[in-house]
Enzyme design. Sequence first.
Site, PDB file in Angstrom:
ATOM      1  N   ASP A  95      10.618  -2.103  15.869  1.00  0.00           N
ATOM      2  CA  ASP A  95      10.172  -1.364  14.696  1.00  0.00           C
ATOM      3  C   ASP A  95       9.002  -0.489  15.131  1.00  0.00           C
ATOM      4  OD1 ASP A  95       9.819  -0.566  12.028  1.00  0.00           O
ATOM      5  OD2 ASP A  95       8.428  -2.215  11.639  1.00  0.00           O
ATOM      6  N   ARG A 129       0.831  -1.210   0.000  1.00  0.00           N
ATOM      7  CA  ARG A 129       0.000   0.000   0.000  1.00  0.00           C
ATOM      8  C   ARG A 129       0.859   1.250   0.000  1.00  0.00           C
ATOM      9  NH1 ARG A 129      -2.213   1.083   6.127  1.00  0.00           N
ATOM     10  NH2 ARG A 129      -0.358   0.436   7.277  1.00  0.00           N
ATOM     11  N   LYS A 166       2.795  -7.647  16.470  1.00  0.00           N
ATOM     12  CA  LYS A 166       2.124  -6.353  16.350  1.00  0.00           C
ATOM     13  C   LYS A 166       0.789  -6.433  17.089  1.00  0.00           C
ATOM     14  CE  LYS A 166       4.212  -4.944  11.964  1.00  0.00           C
ATOM     15  NZ  LYS A 166       3.991  -4.716  10.516  1.00  0.00           N
ATOM     16  N   GLU A 219      12.320 -10.118   6.305  1.00  0.00           N
ATOM     17  CA  GLU A 219      11.008 -10.195   6.937  1.00  0.00           C
ATOM     18  C   GLU A 219       9.923 -10.460   5.896  1.00  0.00           C
ATOM     19  OE1 GLU A 219       8.028  -7.265   9.460  1.00  0.00           O
ATOM     20  OE2 GLU A 219      10.186  -6.876   9.517  1.00  0.00           O
ATOM     21  N   LYS A 224      15.051  -0.311   8.211  1.00  0.00           N
ATOM     22  CA  LYS A 224      14.176  -1.339   7.640  1.00  0.00           C
ATOM     23  C   LYS A 224      13.856  -0.908   6.211  1.00  0.00           C
ATOM     24  CE  LYS A 224      10.797  -3.826   9.546  1.00  0.00           C
ATOM     25  NZ  LYS A 224       9.481  -4.320  10.035  1.00  0.00           N
ATOM     26  N   THR A 264      12.062   3.181   8.994  1.00  0.00           N
ATOM     27  CA  THR A 264      11.667   2.546   7.746  1.00  0.00           C
ATOM     28  C   THR A 264      11.989   3.416   6.547  1.00  0.00           C
ATOM     29  OG1 THR A 264       9.862   1.405   8.881  1.00  0.00           O
ATOM     30  CG2 THR A 264       9.728   1.555   6.484  1.00  0.00           C
ATOM     31  N   ASP A 279       8.665   2.984  14.767  1.00  0.00           N
ATOM     32  CA  ASP A 279       8.861   4.314  14.199  1.00  0.00           C
ATOM     33  C   ASP A 279       7.598   4.941  13.649  1.00  0.00           C
ATOM     34  OD1 ASP A 279       8.606   2.493  12.135  1.00  0.00           O
ATOM     35  OD2 ASP A 279      10.093   3.441  10.844  1.00  0.00           O
TER      36      ASP A 279
END
Length: 357
Positions: free
Chosen positions: A319, A24, A266, A217, A159, A134, A321
């Site tokens: 992660d 996306r 998450k 990942e 990332k 990221t 951010d």
Amino acid sequence: MKITDIKIQTVTIPLVTTFKTALRTVSQVENVLITVLTDSSLVGFGGAAPAAVITGDTVSSIVGGIEHIRDNLIGMDINNSEGILQRLNNCIIGSMSAKAAVDMAVYDLVAKSLDIPLFQLLGGITHDVKTDITISIDSPAKMAAESKEKTGQGFSTLKIKVGGSPKLDLLRLQSIQEAIGSETRIIIDANQGWTAKDAVHVGKELERRGIVIELMEQPVPARDFDGLRYVRDNVAFPVYADESVFSPQDALKLIGMHAVDGLNIKLMKCGGIYNALKIASIAETAGIPCMIGSMMESHISVSAAAHLAASRTIIDRYDLDAALFCSINPAQGGISYQGARIIFPEAPGLGIEAISG
């Protein structure tokens, strides 16, 4: 202290820069924010981030889910947090982001009732939490320039978003390596954007070119557990699952299949801290490390994830951010950032005093 109501509001947050992945492209995000009211002066805060292409949740489905959860929790006593969280998880199928918002607000209230920060309730701060940053998917030149900019700002782990075209992805990673050198740690995240064979090709080509990465990942589609195992068996670096692991049951299956080297937890995927703790415990039992991640979320839900991250030694990659991409912060209080380092308030619960609106 009993739950009397749950207030729901939505907020639109423009991003500082457009966020692009293989799944996306977004320039603003909508978050659903909640306030859990009680018959005392204490309130709990939570938030949810819709990501239909990942979690299946939209703003309307999250709001509807929270309304249903609210009807099931009103009158329950915060001192019975286990009972609340059990009912929260069993009163509706799916709706993981809605569950996450209410879950973190319940944990916020429990910690506030004890007058301690949430990280202390969960086990205390076991280590510093330094987030990666990221780099959105783009042209090789733009990604290299942004990578150099972020390392100059003190981020030691990048990332890198990839996926779609292995040939172009290799050009992207080559350009980034040439721009930043070998001191900065690199994670590559394909967001389900490759086939298993493509992922193995990229992995072997990176090794041949001497491009060092920390881990790969979610290289393959979420439910392709066999593909994950194939990639893990055929590349030289760790392979982590993200979109493949929504639940403790997913974690058990992936670990039992020897399909991954690590898990990305998450809150929006697993339904909040209650289930995240189960995933972390399963991983710790199996000796599998965890990363904690975020969607495009505000400071409120990222604060909850950060408190969890600080309290579990098995979670050793961060992660978190997402809040740095947000141009406004709807929370008064909560975590703050000092470069890559996350700073925790000493105030009770999440450390959030109020939310705007």
